[in-house]
Design an enzyme around this catalytic site. Structure first.
Site, PDB file in Angstrom:
ATOM      1  N   GLU A 185       4.517  -9.194   4.325  1.00  0.00           N
ATOM      2  CA  GLU A 185       3.895  -8.364   5.351  1.00  0.00           C
ATOM      3  C   GLU A 185       2.678  -8.995   6.037  1.00  0.00           C
ATOM      4  OE1 GLU A 185       4.785  -5.362   6.414  1.00  0.00           O
ATOM      5  OE2 GLU A 185       2.982  -4.453   7.223  1.00  0.00           O
TER       6      GLU A 185
ATOM      7  N   ASN B   2       4.794 -10.999   9.113  1.00  0.00           N
ATOM      8  CA  ASN B   2       3.504 -10.945   9.806  1.00  0.00           C
ATOM      9  C   ASN B   2       3.567 -11.575  11.186  1.00  0.00           C
ATOM     10  OD1 ASN B   2       0.479 -10.480   9.732  1.00  0.00           O
ATOM     11  ND2 ASN B   2       0.556 -12.693  10.101  1.00  0.00           N
TER      12      ASN B   2
ATOM     13  N   SER C  86       1.668  -0.245  -5.532  1.00  0.00           N
ATOM     14  CA  SER C  86       0.767  -0.513  -4.420  1.00  0.00           C
ATOM     15  C   SER C  86       0.213  -1.926  -4.568  1.00  0.00           C
ATOM     16  CB  SER C  86      -0.386   0.495  -4.398  1.00  0.00           C
ATOM     17  OG  SER C  86      -1.052   0.399  -3.158  1.00  0.00           O
TER      18      SER C  86
ATOM     19  N   ASP D 131       3.328  -7.535   0.103  1.00  0.00           N
ATOM     20  CA  ASP D 131       2.195  -7.464   1.032  1.00  0.00           C
ATOM     21  C   ASP D 131       1.019  -8.158   0.362  1.00  0.00           C
ATOM     22  OD1 ASP D 131       0.044  -6.858   2.644  1.00  0.00           O
ATOM     23  OD2 ASP D 131       0.537  -4.751   2.878  1.00  0.00           O
TER      24      ASP D 131
ATOM     25  N   ASP E 258      -0.070  -4.373  14.641  1.00  0.00           N
ATOM     26  CA  ASP E 258      -0.672  -3.793  13.428  1.00  0.00           C
ATOM     27  C   ASP E 258      -2.055  -4.411  13.194  1.00  0.00           C
ATOM     28  OD1 ASP E 258      -1.335  -4.232  10.609  1.00  0.00           O
ATOM     29  OD2 ASP E 258       0.672  -3.695  10.009  1.00  0.00           O
ATOM     30  N   ASN E 259      -2.110  -5.741  13.123  1.00  0.00           N
ATOM     31  CA  ASN E 259      -3.386  -6.397  12.812  1.00  0.00           C
ATOM     32  C   ASN E 259      -4.433  -6.068  13.874  1.00  0.00           C
ATOM     33  OD1 ASN E 259      -1.219  -7.576  11.437  1.00  0.00           O
ATOM     34  ND2 ASN E 259      -2.232  -9.556  11.229  1.00  0.00           N
TER      35      ASN E 259
ATOM     36  N   LYS F 185       4.485  -7.401  14.903  1.00  0.00           N
ATOM     37  CA  LYS F 185       3.671  -7.089  13.724  1.00  0.00           C
ATOM     38  C   LYS F 185       2.227  -7.506  13.997  1.00  0.00           C
ATOM     39  CE  LYS F 185       1.828  -6.946   9.552  1.00  0.00           C
ATOM     40  NZ  LYS F 185       0.443  -7.373   9.303  1.00  0.00           N
TER      41      LYS F 185
ATOM     42  N   HIS G 214      -7.454  -9.078   3.582  1.00  0.00           N
ATOM     43  CA  HIS G 214      -6.575  -8.611   2.497  1.00  0.00           C
ATOM     44  C   HIS G 214      -7.229  -8.602   1.115  1.00  0.00           C
ATOM     45  CE1 HIS G 214      -2.740  -7.435   0.849  1.00  0.00           C
ATOM     46  NE2 HIS G 214      -2.990  -8.247  -0.152  1.00  0.00           N
TER      47      HIS G 214
ATOM     48  N   GLN H 218      10.104  -5.259   8.730  1.00  0.00           N
ATOM     49  CA  GLN H 218      10.360  -5.410   7.281  1.00  0.00           C
ATOM     50  C   GLN H 218      11.810  -5.080   6.952  1.00  0.00           C
ATOM     51  OE1 GLN H 218       9.121  -6.593   4.665  1.00  0.00           O
ATOM     52  NE2 GLN H 218       6.892  -6.626   4.829  1.00  0.00           N
TER      53      GLN H 218
ATOM     54  N   HIS I 227       0.818  -1.223   0.000  1.00  0.00           N
ATOM     55  CA  HIS I 227       0.000   0.000   0.000  1.00  0.00           C
ATOM     56  C   HIS I 227       0.853   1.276   0.000  1.00  0.00           C
ATOM     57  CE1 HIS I 227      -3.159  -2.811   1.077  1.00  0.00           C
ATOM     58  NE2 HIS I 227      -2.441  -3.209   2.109  1.00  0.00           N
TER      59      HIS I 227
ATOM     60  N   HIS J   7      -3.651   2.221   8.873  1.00  0.00           N
ATOM     61  CA  HIS J   7      -3.257   2.333  10.277  1.00  0.00           C
ATOM     62  C   HIS J   7      -2.415   3.588  10.519  1.00  0.00           C
ATOM     63  CE1 HIS J   7      -4.709  -1.637  10.334  1.00  0.00           C
ATOM     64  NE2 HIS J   7      -3.596  -2.330  10.435  1.00  0.00           N
TER      65      HIS J   7
ATOM     66  N   SER K 258       5.653  -2.551  12.406  1.00  0.00           N
ATOM     67  CA  SER K 258       5.614  -3.505  11.280  1.00  0.00           C
ATOM     68  C   SER K 258       6.796  -3.308  10.352  1.00  0.00           C
ATOM     69  CB  SER K 258       4.342  -3.299  10.458  1.00  0.00           C
ATOM     70  OG  SER K 258       3.221  -3.441  11.261  1.00  0.00           O
TER      71      SER K 258
ATOM     72  N   CYS L 127      -6.058  -2.085  13.383  1.00  0.00           N
ATOM     73  CA  CYS L 127      -7.464  -2.165  12.961  1.00  0.00           C
ATOM     74  C   CYS L 127      -8.378  -1.526  13.999  1.00  0.00           C
ATOM     75  CB  CYS L 127      -7.872  -3.619  12.705  1.00  0.00           C
ATOM     76  SG  CYS L 127      -7.047  -4.316  11.258  1.00  0.00           S
TER      77      CYS L 127
ATOM     78  N   SER M  22      -5.750   1.695  -2.236  1.00  0.00           N
ATOM     79  CA  SER M  22      -5.079   2.071  -0.986  1.00  0.00           C
ATOM     80  C   SER M  22      -4.042   3.177  -1.114  1.00  0.00           C
ATOM     81  CB  SER M  22      -4.415   0.825  -0.369  1.00  0.00           C
ATOM     82  OG  SER M  22      -3.407   0.340  -1.231  1.00  0.00           O
TER      83      SER M  22
HETATM   84  P1  NAI Z   1      -6.139 -14.752  11.566  1.00  0.00           P
HETATM   85  O1  NAI Z   1      -5.861 -16.056  10.945  1.00  0.00           O
HETATM   86  O2  NAI Z   1      -5.510 -14.379  12.871  1.00  0.00           O
HETATM   87  O3  NAI Z   1      -7.715 -14.533  11.744  1.00  0.00           O
HETATM   88  C1  NAI Z   1      -8.695 -14.908  10.822  1.00  0.00           C
HETATM   89  C2  NAI Z   1      -9.819 -15.575  11.625  1.00  0.00           C
HETATM   90  O4  NAI Z   1     -10.941 -15.794  10.772  1.00  0.00           O
HETATM   91  C3  NAI Z   1      -9.416 -16.929  12.192  1.00  0.00           C
HETATM   92  O5  NAI Z   1      -9.593 -16.939  13.595  1.00  0.00           O
HETATM   93  C4  NAI Z   1     -10.342 -17.921  11.493  1.00  0.00           C
HETATM   94  O6  NAI Z   1     -10.709 -18.997  12.322  1.00  0.00           O
HETATM   95  C5  NAI Z   1     -11.517 -17.041  11.136  1.00  0.00           C
HETATM   96  N1  NAI Z   1     -12.326 -17.535  10.015  1.00  0.00           N
HETATM   97  C6  NAI Z   1     -11.909 -18.180   8.873  1.00  0.00           C
HETATM   98  N2  NAI Z   1     -12.960 -18.473   8.088  1.00  0.00           N
HETATM   99  C7  NAI Z   1     -14.067 -17.991   8.725  1.00  0.00           C
HETATM  100  C8  NAI Z   1     -15.443 -17.964   8.392  1.00  0.00           C
HETATM  101  N3  NAI Z   1     -15.894 -18.515   7.249  1.00  0.00           N
HETATM  102  N4  NAI Z   1     -16.293 -17.380   9.271  1.00  0.00           N
HETATM  103  C9  NAI Z   1     -15.859 -16.846  10.439  1.00  0.00           C
HETATM  104  N5  NAI Z   1     -14.556 -16.837  10.792  1.00  0.00           N
HETATM  105  C10 NAI Z   1     -13.662 -17.395   9.936  1.00  0.00           C
HETATM  106  O7  NAI Z   1      -5.739 -13.654  10.461  1.00  0.00           O
HETATM  107  P2  NAI Z   1      -5.548 -12.079  10.714  1.00  0.00           P
HETATM  108  O8  NAI Z   1      -4.125 -11.799  10.993  1.00  0.00           O
HETATM  109  O9  NAI Z   1      -6.592 -11.615  11.638  1.00  0.00           O
HETATM  110  O10 NAI Z   1      -5.802 -11.527   9.229  1.00  0.00           O
HETATM  111  C11 NAI Z   1      -7.075 -11.594   8.614  1.00  0.00           C
HETATM  112  C12 NAI Z   1      -7.009 -10.929   7.230  1.00  0.00           C
HETATM  113  O11 NAI Z   1      -6.725  -9.535   7.391  1.00  0.00           O
HETATM  114  C13 NAI Z   1      -5.908 -11.464   6.338  1.00  0.00           C
HETATM  115  O12 NAI Z   1      -6.364 -11.444   5.003  1.00  0.00           O
HETATM  116  C14 NAI Z   1      -4.782 -10.457   6.515  1.00  0.00           C
HETATM  117  O13 NAI Z   1      -3.883 -10.486   5.438  1.00  0.00           O
HETATM  118  C15 NAI Z   1      -5.574  -9.176   6.608  1.00  0.00           C
HETATM  119  N6  NAI Z   1      -4.959  -8.030   7.266  1.00  0.00           N
HETATM  120  C16 NAI Z   1      -5.518  -6.804   6.985  1.00  0.00           C
HETATM  121  C17 NAI Z   1      -5.032  -5.660   7.575  1.00  0.00           C
HETATM  122  C18 NAI Z   1      -5.617  -4.339   7.230  1.00  0.00           C
HETATM  123  O14 NAI Z   1      -5.053  -3.310   7.604  1.00  0.00           O
HETATM  124  N7  NAI Z   1      -6.719  -4.268   6.528  1.00  0.00           N
HETATM  125  C19 NAI Z   1      -3.932  -5.703   8.555  1.00  0.00           C
HETATM  126  C20 NAI Z   1      -3.449  -7.052   8.828  1.00  0.00           C
HETATM  127  C21 NAI Z   1      -3.964  -8.158   8.209  1.00  0.00           C
END
Ligand code: NAI
Length: 462
Positions: A188, A213, A76, A128, A222-223, A218, A333, A395, A53, A383, A391, A227, A81
């Protein structure tokens, strides 16, 4: 100034620079790395392709990599983003950057291709979500004669395939040569890390990778805390809706889900959570959230947010049942958590950039944020700098590690050693006035550590 860039408006550079100056004061980890390594230039010779991003915080990351001696080109990793003033400031500083907020999918993959165009070729990737890695590896497979379309008919896959075919025609053998020149990748996010482990499992990872990650500093910051600030920011900027008193459903209670649920609760919403993992479901319940299945709340809730990194979580049959003017968004993501493709034949009314109102067959309308792409970066600015400093310090350490000691690593996925994780945290304490207690030697011996750390065993979960 380079003319090798694609940004919306280069005259935004001065505005971007002012915001960058402010961000630097909030990114103590990156500034400390400049202080520590700026003179030694450990990244000299590294030609890093960045696919992440293009925000103000990323601009501080880019300038840190450059300060440490790297050549950098940037794209990006998401079509919505980019902060155009950040991209302009970076272009004006002489770094080739290809990123425009609202770029098309075709432009997205073309810009990624352009970010590889070092005169002597790229030799490092900072990814990322894994698009830069995917591009090179898919292209190399196509050059080997493989059919690379996993889901024929998917709009994005068709776009990727067309871009790969164009590059193959213009520069035969380019993908294989680029793949073989890459010394390593640092990744990332959760979704990109899944892709890397999958490649390794299939024996298809051709270079070492560092999973940034899963540094504690991280994903547990960050996550989660990122958020916690940026989810509600995105919903507010998009809709100005009153969140207090509303019912919000957060799908997924991993790190991003925990931060997202806390964000909505902080805004006064009554928050419900869906989960598939019993451990995370129990955590949600014990944090005081009602754990439900989507089908039971789809008609009554006001706000729906996906955080799962999984596909087809909010489906067309759910959206058809939602109440009039329900808000639907994703902070994971990729954009496949919500079945946006199945809404294409509905009536869309664009309200403003990244906010659409879509009419269901019943006559009810829903508000969809960022076309299902991550709304904290699409509808707001992602963020805050401070958490991104943690984070991005990981990196930079990962890039230094891979570039200077790459030959000590196999073609596997690694995480940074704990002493570096602790170092990243330590670099962020003074800024917020946190004072660390020192262990007495007898206390350290009693709990089986040294007074300097690491303070926890590898299996500790924080
Ligand atoms: P995580 O693996 O810690 O959490 C995902 C959760 O979703 C898990 O607990 C899993 O059991 C649950 N899950 C999976 N399928 C499901 C369903 N059908 N219904 C309900 N729950 C379900 O992963 P994390 O780190 O929380 O990341 C989640 C996403 O967010 C990833 O795609 C990651 O790349 C992205 N991300 C986005 C950020 C942003 O700023 N927008 C920052 C960091 C990560």
């Amino acid at each position: 100034m380079t003319s090798d860039f694609k940004v919306r408006d280069i005259s935004l550079a001065d505005y971007g620079r002012k915001e960058l100056d402010i961000a630097e004061t909030e990114m103590p980890g990156l500034m400390a790395l400049r202080e520590e390594y700026g003179a030694a230039k450990p990244l000299k010779g590294a030609r890093i392709v960045g696919s992440l991003h293009m925000t103000i915080q990323t601009a501080v990351l880019i300038e840190t990599l450059v300060d440490l001696g790297a050549d950098v080109r940037w794209a990006s990793c998401n079509i919505f983003s980019t902060q155009d003033h950040a991209a302009a400031a970076i272009a004006k500083a002489g770094v080739p950057v290809f990123a425009v907020k609202g770029q098309s999918l075709e432009e997205h993959w073309d810009y990624l291709d352009k970010s590889f165009a070092f005169p002597d070729g790229a030799n490092m990737i900072l990814d990322d979500g894994g698009d830069a890695t995917l591009y090179v590896l898919l292209g190399a497979r196509a050059e080997a004669g493989e059919d690379i379309l996993a889901v024929p008919g998917s709009e994005e896959e068709e776009v990727i395939k067309a871009q790969i075919q164009k590059r193959m025609k213009e520069s035969p053998g380019w993908f294989t040569k680029t793949r073989d020149a890459i010394k390593g990748v640092s990744e990332e996010t959760t979704t990109g890390v899944h892709r890397l482990y999958d490649l390794h499992k299939k024996g298809q990872l051709p270079f070492p990778a560092i999973n940034v990650n899963d540094s504690v500093t991280k994903s547990k910051f960050d996550n989660k805390y990122g958020c916690k600030e940026s989810l509600v920011d995105g919903i507010r900027r998009a809709t100005d809706t009153m969140m207090a008193g509303k019912v919000a459903v957060v799908c997924g209670y991993g790190d991003v889900g925990k931060g997202s649920a806390a964000s909505l609760r902080g805004a006064g919403a009554r928050v419900k959570v869906t989960e598939v993992d019993p451990i995370c479901a129990l955590q949600a319940a014990m944090d005081g959230f009602e754990v439900v299945v989507l089908e039971d709340v789809v008609q009554s809730a006001d706000i729906f947010i996906t955080t799962t990194g999984n596909k087809d979580v909010i489906r067309i049959e759910h959206m058809r049942e939602m109440k009039n003017m329900a808000i639907v968004g994703n902070i994971g993501h990729f954009d496949n958590e919500i079945q946006v493709a199945s809404l294409k034949n509905h009536k869309w009314t664009n309200i403003k950039e990244q906010v659409d109102m879509i009419e269901m067959p019943s006559g009810n309308k829903i508000i969809l944020l960022s076309e299902g792409r991550l709304l904290n970066l699409g509808n707001a600015t992602g963020h805050p700098s401070f958490v991104m400093s943690a984070s991005f310090t990981n990196q930079v350490l990962a890039q230094i590690e891979l570039w200077t000691k790459g030959e000590q690593y196999g073609n596997q996925v690694y995480i940074l050693p704990k002493h570096l994780d602790e170092k990243v945290a330590k670099l962020h304490l003074a800024k917020i006035g946190a004072k660390l207690t020192e262990l007495a030697p007898e206390q350290a011996a009693y709990i089986g550590v040294t007074p300097e750390g690491p303070f926890k065993p590898e299996h500790y979960r924080y």
